[in-house]
Design a protein around this motif. Structure first.
Motif, PDB file in Angstrom:
ATOM      1  N   PRO A  43      10.572   8.647  -4.434  1.00  0.00           N
ATOM      2  CA  PRO A  43      10.136   8.036  -3.168  1.00  0.00           C
ATOM      3  C   PRO A  43       8.665   8.377  -2.872  1.00  0.00           C
ATOM      4  O   PRO A  43       8.246   9.527  -3.065  1.00  0.00           O
ATOM      5  N   SER A  44       7.913   7.375  -2.446  1.00  0.00           N
ATOM      6  CA  SER A  44       6.505   7.590  -2.105  1.00  0.00           C
ATOM      7  C   SER A  44       6.368   7.811  -0.608  1.00  0.00           C
ATOM      8  O   SER A  44       6.708   6.944   0.208  1.00  0.00           O
ATOM      9  N   LEU A  45       5.822   8.979  -0.269  1.00  0.00           N
ATOM     10  CA  LEU A  45       5.695   9.384   1.132  1.00  0.00           C
ATOM     11  C   LEU A  45       4.805   8.447   1.954  1.00  0.00           C
ATOM     12  O   LEU A  45       4.896   8.414   3.184  1.00  0.00           O
ATOM     13  N   LEU A  46       3.981   7.677   1.250  1.00  0.00           N
ATOM     14  CA  LEU A  46       3.061   6.778   1.944  1.00  0.00           C
ATOM     15  C   LEU A  46       3.786   5.815   2.894  1.00  0.00           C
ATOM     16  O   LEU A  46       3.235   5.385   3.899  1.00  0.00           O
ATOM     17  N   ALA A  47       5.041   5.503   2.576  1.00  0.00           N
ATOM     18  CA  ALA A  47       5.794   4.548   3.393  1.00  0.00           C
ATOM     19  C   ALA A  47       6.608   5.242   4.494  1.00  0.00           C
ATOM     20  O   ALA A  47       7.343   4.594   5.236  1.00  0.00           O
ATOM     21  N   LEU A  79       3.430  11.773  -3.951  1.00  0.00           N
ATOM     22  CA  LEU A  79       2.447  11.945  -2.872  1.00  0.00           C
ATOM     23  C   LEU A  79       1.149  11.232  -3.268  1.00  0.00           C
ATOM     24  O   LEU A  79       0.500  11.612  -4.256  1.00  0.00           O
ATOM     25  N   ASP A  80       0.788  10.200  -2.532  1.00  0.00           N
ATOM     26  CA  ASP A  80      -0.362   9.350  -2.861  1.00  0.00           C
ATOM     27  C   ASP A  80      -1.622   9.833  -2.160  1.00  0.00           C
ATOM     28  O   ASP A  80      -1.722   9.791  -0.939  1.00  0.00           O
ATOM     29  N   ILE A  81      -2.594  10.262  -2.967  1.00  0.00           N
ATOM     30  CA  ILE A  81      -3.856  10.771  -2.415  1.00  0.00           C
ATOM     31  C   ILE A  81      -4.953   9.723  -2.635  1.00  0.00           C
ATOM     32  O   ILE A  81      -5.258   9.366  -3.782  1.00  0.00           O
ATOM     33  N   PRO A  86      -3.935  -0.145  -7.099  1.00  0.00           N
ATOM     34  CA  PRO A  86      -3.739   1.022  -6.248  1.00  0.00           C
ATOM     35  C   PRO A  86      -4.523   0.932  -4.937  1.00  0.00           C
ATOM     36  O   PRO A  86      -5.566   0.295  -4.885  1.00  0.00           O
ATOM     37  N   GLY A  87      -3.974   1.535  -3.908  1.00  0.00           N
ATOM     38  CA  GLY A  87      -4.675   1.568  -2.621  1.00  0.00           C
ATOM     39  C   GLY A  87      -3.783   1.370  -1.408  1.00  0.00           C
ATOM     40  O   GLY A  87      -4.057   1.917  -0.349  1.00  0.00           O
ATOM     41  N   PHE A  88      -2.724   0.609  -1.578  1.00  0.00           N
ATOM     42  CA  PHE A  88      -1.876   0.319  -0.414  1.00  0.00           C
ATOM     43  C   PHE A  88      -0.408   0.258  -0.822  1.00  0.00           C
ATOM     44  O   PHE A  88      -0.088  -0.248  -1.904  1.00  0.00           O
ATOM     45  N   GLY A  89       0.454   0.733   0.066  1.00  0.00           N
ATOM     46  CA  GLY A  89       1.887   0.571  -0.131  1.00  0.00           C
ATOM     47  C   GLY A  89       2.276  -0.832   0.320  1.00  0.00           C
ATOM     48  O   GLY A  89       1.465  -1.548   0.916  1.00  0.00           O
ATOM     49  N   GLY A  90       3.496  -1.220   0.012  1.00  0.00           N
ATOM     50  CA  GLY A  90       4.022  -2.481   0.518  1.00  0.00           C
ATOM     51  C   GLY A  90       3.482  -3.743  -0.138  1.00  0.00           C
ATOM     52  O   GLY A  90       3.650  -4.839   0.390  1.00  0.00           O
ATOM     53  N   GLN A  91       2.841  -3.620  -1.300  1.00  0.00           N
ATOM     54  CA  GLN A  91       2.357  -4.812  -1.997  1.00  0.00           C
ATOM     55  C   GLN A  91       3.444  -5.384  -2.900  1.00  0.00           C
ATOM     56  O   GLN A  91       4.437  -4.730  -3.185  1.00  0.00           O
ATOM     57  N   VAL A 101       6.555   4.012 -13.171  1.00  0.00           N
ATOM     58  CA  VAL A 101       6.006   2.731 -12.711  1.00  0.00           C
ATOM     59  C   VAL A 101       5.872   2.795 -11.192  1.00  0.00           C
ATOM     60  O   VAL A 101       6.760   3.293 -10.493  1.00  0.00           O
ATOM     61  N   ASP A 102       4.735   2.317 -10.690  1.00  0.00           N
ATOM     62  CA  ASP A 102       4.415   2.496  -9.270  1.00  0.00           C
ATOM     63  C   ASP A 102       3.818   1.223  -8.661  1.00  0.00           C
ATOM     64  O   ASP A 102       2.782   0.741  -9.116  1.00  0.00           O
ATOM     65  N   GLY A 103       4.494   0.747  -7.609  1.00  0.00           N
ATOM     66  CA  GLY A 103       3.952  -0.369  -6.833  1.00  0.00           C
ATOM     67  C   GLY A 103       4.896  -1.552  -6.747  1.00  0.00           C
ATOM     68  O   GLY A 103       5.161  -2.211  -7.746  1.00  0.00           O
ATOM     69  N   GLY A 104       5.423  -1.776  -5.551  1.00  0.00           N
ATOM     70  CA  GLY A 104       6.246  -2.967  -5.309  1.00  0.00           C
ATOM     71  C   GLY A 104       7.605  -2.962  -5.973  1.00  0.00           C
ATOM     72  O   GLY A 104       8.236  -4.011  -6.103  1.00  0.00           O
ATOM     73  N   VAL A 105       8.071  -1.785  -6.382  1.00  0.00           N
ATOM     74  CA  VAL A 105       9.392  -1.740  -7.027  1.00  0.00           C
ATOM     75  C   VAL A 105      10.480  -1.851  -5.952  1.00  0.00           C
ATOM     76  O   VAL A 105      10.431  -1.164  -4.927  1.00  0.00           O
ATOM     77  N   ALA A 117       9.136   4.429  -5.452  1.00  0.00           N
ATOM     78  CA  ALA A 117       9.575   3.434  -4.474  1.00  0.00           C
ATOM     79  C   ALA A 117       9.226   3.928  -3.080  1.00  0.00           C
ATOM     80  O   ALA A 117       9.779   4.930  -2.617  1.00  0.00           O
ATOM     81  N   GLY A 118       8.266   3.277  -2.451  1.00  0.00           N
ATOM     82  CA  GLY A 118       7.863   3.638  -1.098  1.00  0.00           C
ATOM     83  C   GLY A 118       8.689   2.870  -0.091  1.00  0.00           C
ATOM     84  O   GLY A 118       9.685   3.381   0.463  1.00  0.00           O
ATOM     85  N   THR A 119       8.317   1.625   0.094  1.00  0.00           N
ATOM     86  CA  THR A 119       8.985   0.757   1.065  1.00  0.00           C
ATOM     87  C   THR A 119      10.492   0.653   0.796  1.00  0.00           C
ATOM     88  O   THR A 119      11.295   0.658   1.728  1.00  0.00           O
ATOM     89  N   ALA A 120      10.862   0.569  -0.484  1.00  0.00           N
ATOM     90  CA  ALA A 120      12.279   0.364  -0.826  1.00  0.00           C
ATOM     91  C   ALA A 120      13.148   1.571  -0.456  1.00  0.00           C
ATOM     92  O   ALA A 120      14.358   1.432  -0.308  1.00  0.00           O
TER      93      ALA A 120
END
Ligand code: DX5
Ligand code: ZN
Length: 222
Positions: free
Chosen positions: A6-10, A33-35, A140-145, A173-177, A195-198
């Motif tokens: 899980p990505s904390l960004l979401a 953790l996305d820096i 890279p740069g934003f969650g929820g894409q 793998v990272d982004g939109g999963v 998985a952030g949003t998911a």
């Protein structure tokens, strides 16, 4: 079965501690953790002090994804803050091999990430120093894409490189999963899906993680 990071960004940043605690016994394999520095990527997230404050409240592996320029300058700061693994972008460091070696020398897991436009061949000289490869499936740069569909071929190509080398390297793998594409991601060869949003978009994190994993195990027949 694919592991979920899980990505904390979401998460809800007004309740960061509770959000991290909500992952205890959820089946999450690590906390991503996305820096972001507002330079390598056009967004700013948080820095090592946030990682340090969260460290005592979780026993999860802290998987720190550095989307920052001159990442080599910040390795020690993030390791001291409690990172268990550090991922640097190949596009953001001048001497990736040296950075990876120094991460490992300090007892942490070393990973490199490639952006969607970076060819997988650039990974080949780095294989002996890698514990994990992160394939970005969004810019890279934003969650929820939205997941970039061409990432599936990229994952397959990276998997082939790793298998051919005989090295023991995980593919992340990272982004939109999400539940609509995780089966493809898994079948292409990913070991870990960020998985952030998911995950944080769902009230019940355990259920969110289980439903992502259920799809991949159904598809692979395992
Ligand atoms: C994007 C970050 C990702 C992102 C994932 O730059 O590296 O980790 O937060 O979030 P979702 O799953 O919402 O795309
Ligand atoms: Zn990330």
């Amino acid at each position: 079965m694919i592991a979920i990071a899980p990505s904390l960004l979401a998460a809800d940043f007004t309740r960061l501690g509770e959000e991290v605690r909500s992952l205890e016994n959820s089946g999450a394999s690590m906390l991503h953790l996305d820096i972001m520095d507002g330079n390598f990527v056009p967004n700013i997230s948080f820095g090592p002090d946030v990682v340090r404050q969260l460290r005592p409240i979780s026993s999860l592996f802290f998987d720190v994804h550095l989307m920052i320029s001159n990442a080599e300058r910040y390795i020690d700061r993030f390791l001291e803050a409690g990172a268990d693994g550090l991922t640097v972008h190949i596009e953001a460091v001048a001497h990736p091999e040296e950075v990876l070696k120094s991460i490992r020398a300090k007892g942490a897991k070393a990973a490199v990430s490639i952006k969607p436009a970076t060819p997988s061949e650039v990974l080949k000289p780095l294989l002996p120093w890698l514990d994990m490869i992160l394939v970005m499936s969004v810019e890279p740069g934003f969650g929820g894409q939205s997941f970039l569909p061409e990432s599936v071929e990229k994952i397959k190509a990276v998997k082939a490189i790793v298998q051919e080398s005989g090295c023991d390297i995980l593919i992340q793998v990272d982004g939109g999963v999400n539940i609509h594409n995780i089966a493809q991601v898994s079948m292409a060869g990913a070991d870990i899906a960020v998985a952030g949003t998911a995950v944080f978009g769902q009230k019940d994190r355990k259920e969110a993680i289980q439903s992502l994993q259920k799809i991949t195990s159904e598809d692979s027949g395992s």
